[in-house]
Design a protein around this motif. Sequence first.
Motif, PDB file in Angstrom:
ATOM      1  N   LEU A  47     -55.139 -10.438  -7.570  1.00  0.00           N
ATOM      2  CA  LEU A  47     -53.822 -11.067  -7.465  1.00  0.00           C
ATOM      3  C   LEU A  47     -53.108 -10.964  -8.816  1.00  0.00           C
ATOM      4  N   ILE A  48     -51.911 -10.434  -8.810  1.00  0.00           N
ATOM      5  CA  ILE A  48     -51.206 -10.225 -10.077  1.00  0.00           C
ATOM      6  C   ILE A  48     -49.710 -10.555  -9.924  1.00  0.00           C
ATOM      7  N   ASN A  49     -49.212 -11.373 -10.856  1.00  0.00           N
ATOM      8  CA  ASN A  49     -47.779 -11.654 -10.882  1.00  0.00           C
ATOM      9  C   ASN A  49     -47.043 -10.400 -11.368  1.00  0.00           C
ATOM     10  N   LEU A  50     -45.931 -10.082 -10.730  1.00  0.00           N
ATOM     11  CA  LEU A  50     -45.181  -8.880 -11.135  1.00  0.00           C
ATOM     12  C   LEU A  50     -44.637  -8.987 -12.555  1.00  0.00           C
ATOM     13  N   ASN A  51     -44.731 -10.165 -13.149  1.00  0.00           N
ATOM     14  CA  ASN A  51     -44.217 -10.283 -14.518  1.00  0.00           C
ATOM     15  C   ASN A  51     -45.085  -9.521 -15.530  1.00  0.00           C
ATOM     16  N   VAL A  52     -46.194  -8.963 -15.085  1.00  0.00           N
ATOM     17  CA  VAL A  52     -46.960  -8.099 -16.002  1.00  0.00           C
ATOM     18  C   VAL A  52     -46.135  -6.884 -16.436  1.00  0.00           C
ATOM     19  N   PHE A  53     -45.089  -6.582 -15.676  1.00  0.00           N
ATOM     20  CA  PHE A  53     -44.256  -5.429 -16.031  1.00  0.00           C
ATOM     21  C   PHE A  53     -43.120  -5.809 -16.976  1.00  0.00           C
ATOM     22  N   SER A  54     -43.051  -7.103 -17.312  1.00  0.00           N
ATOM     23  CA  SER A  54     -42.002  -7.507 -18.240  1.00  0.00           C
ATOM     24  C   SER A  54     -42.560  -7.520 -19.655  1.00  0.00           C
ATOM     25  N   ASN A  55     -41.665  -7.546 -20.631  1.00  0.00           N
ATOM     26  CA  ASN A  55     -42.136  -7.499 -22.013  1.00  0.00           C
ATOM     27  C   ASN A  55     -42.433  -8.871 -22.578  1.00  0.00           C
ATOM     28  N   ASP A  56     -42.234  -9.883 -21.754  1.00  0.00           N
ATOM     29  CA  ASP A  56     -42.427 -11.258 -22.205  1.00  0.00           C
ATOM     30  C   ASP A  56     -43.922 -11.589 -22.241  1.00  0.00           C
ATOM     31  N   ASN A  57     -44.456 -11.855 -23.414  1.00  0.00           N
ATOM     32  CA  ASN A  57     -45.895 -12.107 -23.548  1.00  0.00           C
ATOM     33  C   ASN A  57     -46.367 -13.311 -22.765  1.00  0.00           C
ATOM     34  N   ASP A  58     -45.526 -14.376 -22.734  1.00  0.00           N
ATOM     35  CA  ASP A  58     -45.933 -15.571 -21.991  1.00  0.00           C
ATOM     36  C   ASP A  58     -46.145 -15.230 -20.532  1.00  0.00           C
ATOM     37  N   ASN A  59     -45.213 -14.419 -20.022  1.00  0.00           N
ATOM     38  CA  ASN A  59     -45.349 -14.015 -18.623  1.00  0.00           C
ATOM     39  C   ASN A  59     -46.631 -13.232 -18.404  1.00  0.00           C
ATOM     40  N   ALA A  60     -46.905 -12.315 -19.318  1.00  0.00           N
ATOM     41  CA  ALA A  60     -48.103 -11.488 -19.157  1.00  0.00           C
ATOM     42  C   ALA A  60     -49.345 -12.368 -19.171  1.00  0.00           C
ATOM     43  N   ASN A  61     -49.320 -13.423 -19.978  1.00  0.00           N
ATOM     44  CA  ASN A  61     -50.473 -14.318 -19.992  1.00  0.00           C
ATOM     45  C   ASN A  61     -50.659 -15.000 -18.649  1.00  0.00           C
ATOM     46  N   ASP A  62     -49.556 -15.423 -18.016  1.00  0.00           N
ATOM     47  CA  ASP A  62     -49.649 -16.018 -16.678  1.00  0.00           C
ATOM     48  C   ASP A  62     -50.311 -15.043 -15.736  1.00  0.00           C
ATOM     49  N   ALA A  63     -49.887 -13.813 -15.842  1.00  0.00           N
ATOM     50  CA  ALA A  63     -50.391 -12.795 -14.924  1.00  0.00           C
ATOM     51  C   ALA A  63     -51.881 -12.590 -15.108  1.00  0.00           C
ATOM     52  N   ASN A  64     -52.323 -12.608 -16.354  1.00  0.00           N
ATOM     53  CA  ASN A  64     -53.748 -12.439 -16.585  1.00  0.00           C
ATOM     54  C   ASN A  64     -54.531 -13.621 -16.046  1.00  0.00           C
ATOM     55  N   ASP A  65     -53.917 -14.811 -16.107  1.00  0.00           N
ATOM     56  CA  ASP A  65     -54.578 -15.972 -15.514  1.00  0.00           C
ATOM     57  C   ASP A  65     -54.767 -15.746 -14.026  1.00  0.00           C
ATOM     58  N   ASP A  66     -53.724 -15.207 -13.390  1.00  0.00           N
ATOM     59  CA  ASP A  66     -53.830 -14.931 -11.957  1.00  0.00           C
ATOM     60  C   ASP A  66     -54.948 -13.948 -11.687  1.00  0.00           C
ATOM     61  N   ALA A  67     -54.960 -12.897 -12.466  1.00  0.00           N
ATOM     62  CA  ALA A  67     -55.963 -11.865 -12.230  1.00  0.00           C
ATOM     63  C   ALA A  67     -57.355 -12.442 -12.435  1.00  0.00           C
ATOM     64  N   ASN A  68     -57.492 -13.294 -13.428  1.00  0.00           N
ATOM     65  CA  ASN A  68     -58.810 -13.853 -13.715  1.00  0.00           C
ATOM     66  C   ASN A  68     -59.203 -14.953 -12.740  1.00  0.00           C
ATOM     67  N   ALA A  69     -58.232 -15.466 -11.983  1.00  0.00           N
ATOM     68  CA  ALA A  69     -58.536 -16.528 -11.034  1.00  0.00           C
ATOM     69  C   ALA A  69     -59.426 -16.021  -9.909  1.00  0.00           C
ATOM     70  N   ASN A  70     -59.423 -14.725  -9.706  1.00  0.00           N
ATOM     71  CA  ASN A  70     -60.249 -14.138  -8.656  1.00  0.00           C
ATOM     72  C   ASN A  70     -61.684 -13.987  -9.163  1.00  0.00           C
TER      73      ASN A  70
END
Length: 185
Positions: A47-70
């Motif tokens: 599961l990955i938030n599409l914000n991984v494609f943005s340059n915003d680091n905070d967003n990318a961190n959220d996305a990694n949390d999602d990925a790691n939640a699995n």
Amino acid sequence: MIDSVTRQKITQCQVVVFYGSQTGTSKKLAQRFQKEFESSYGLKTGLINLNVFSNDNDNANDANDDANANADMSDTENDKNSHCDIQNETLDILSNFPDDKIYVFFISSYGDGEQTDDALQFYKDLKLTTVPTTKSNIRYCIFGIGSSLYEFYQEAAIDMNKELQRLGCELIGTFGKGDDGKGST
Ligand SMILES: Cc1cc2nc3c(=O)[nH]c(=O)nc-3n(C[C@H](O)[C@H](O)[C@H](O)COP(=O)(O)O)c2cc1C
């Protein structure tokens, strides 16, 4: 542009569930889909938030949390400080999508049929990607989340689907639509 942790997650999955969500509905549905799909079919699903494609680091961190939640995907460290590993990437967003996987998109509409904040950069990059010379082998499913009470019902998902189609990606199944206005989300 995606970070190295996300890239690794995508590589390890058989099914990748992306979502773009403003207030959490698509995120919740995507999480449920991911869990049920994985337990029903035994396919490694991330599961990955599409914000991984943005340059915003905070967003990318959220996305990694999602990925790691699995749980099945937790074999890599949660490297929140991972840097983007591709510099000066040309705008070929599809290069992030190995074609041996199935991609599932949960896309909410916001504003006047616009992308949610977290999906916006991905959508912009899709639009800027030129049509590949050979047909893409990328297979995907898409579920739009919106409300028929709004004039531009499902417009963000419709637009996202148009871009994926323009780039030669193959839609599997029918375009799913959840309508908040009718309680079907
Ligand atoms: C300010 C606002 C604007 C919206 N605009 C649209 C729209 O243009 N088209 C649509 O289909 N739904 C629209 N919706 C409905 C949302 O897409 C719907 O409530 C959805 O469940 C929200 O998903 P999310 O929580 O994942 O962001 C809008 C909702 C809000 C609050």
